[in-house]
Scaffold this motif. Structure first.
Motif, PDB file in Angstrom:
ATOM      1  N   LYS A 101      41.233  45.073  53.242  1.00  0.00           N
ATOM      2  CA  LYS A 101      42.638  45.127  53.719  1.00  0.00           C
ATOM      3  C   LYS A 101      43.236  44.166  52.405  1.00  0.00           C
ATOM      4  O   LYS A 101      44.496  44.650  52.223  1.00  0.00           O
ATOM      5  N   HIS A 102      42.602  43.357  51.849  1.00  0.00           N
ATOM      6  CA  HIS A 102      43.315  42.658  50.833  1.00  0.00           C
ATOM      7  C   HIS A 102      43.433  43.492  49.456  1.00  0.00           C
ATOM      8  O   HIS A 102      44.533  43.560  48.965  1.00  0.00           O
ATOM      9  N   ARG A 104      43.647  46.846  49.501  1.00  0.00           N
ATOM     10  CA  ARG A 104      44.464  47.788  49.806  1.00  0.00           C
ATOM     11  C   ARG A 104      45.897  47.244  49.660  1.00  0.00           C
ATOM     12  O   ARG A 104      46.918  47.901  49.168  1.00  0.00           O
ATOM     13  N   GLY A 105      46.235  45.994  50.133  1.00  0.00           N
ATOM     14  CA  GLY A 105      47.455  45.479  50.061  1.00  0.00           C
ATOM     15  C   GLY A 105      47.766  45.136  48.678  1.00  0.00           C
ATOM     16  O   GLY A 105      49.033  45.077  48.395  1.00  0.00           O
TER      17      GLY A 105
END
Length: 108
Positions: A101-102, A104-105
């Motif tokens: 998630k990190h 992708r962000g």
């Protein structure tokens, strides 16, 4: 421990143990609780007694069953190793999900 595992393999006996976890139960209460005939309830109670999972005491005409926690504590202790293994794996999965998630962000 083997006898306890075999005894708990049956869903009716697991239901009986779950009920006993809330407090003592008479044989008649088990009869009303389970969708099986009285002889079947008696057989299940005998298996649980022989596995050391329940105690029985006589109170006039009634038999009152109560849970013996020692065999369950022994099973819990045995399972602790496997529980720790799964917790480690789930923690690692959580870390990887958070990392994904990190990443992708930060690429947006």
């Amino acid at each position: 421990m083997e006898a306890a595992l075999r005894a708990l393999a049956d869903p009716s006996r697991r239901a009986m143990v779950e009920r006993l976890a809330r407090g003592p139960v008479t044989a008649g209460e088990f009869d009303a609780m389970l969708p099986i005939a009285r002889p079947g309830v008696s057989r299940h109670l005998r298996v649980l007694r022989e596995a050391g999972l329940v105690d029985v005491r006589q109170d006039a005409q009634r038999r009152i069953y109560s849970l013996r926690p020692a065999p369950l504590a022994e099973l819990d202790e045995w399972l602790a190793t496997y529980r720790a293994l799964w917790e480690q794996r789930l923690d690692a999965l959580h870390t990887e999900i958070a990392r994904g998630k990190h990443q992708r962000g930060s690429t947006r």
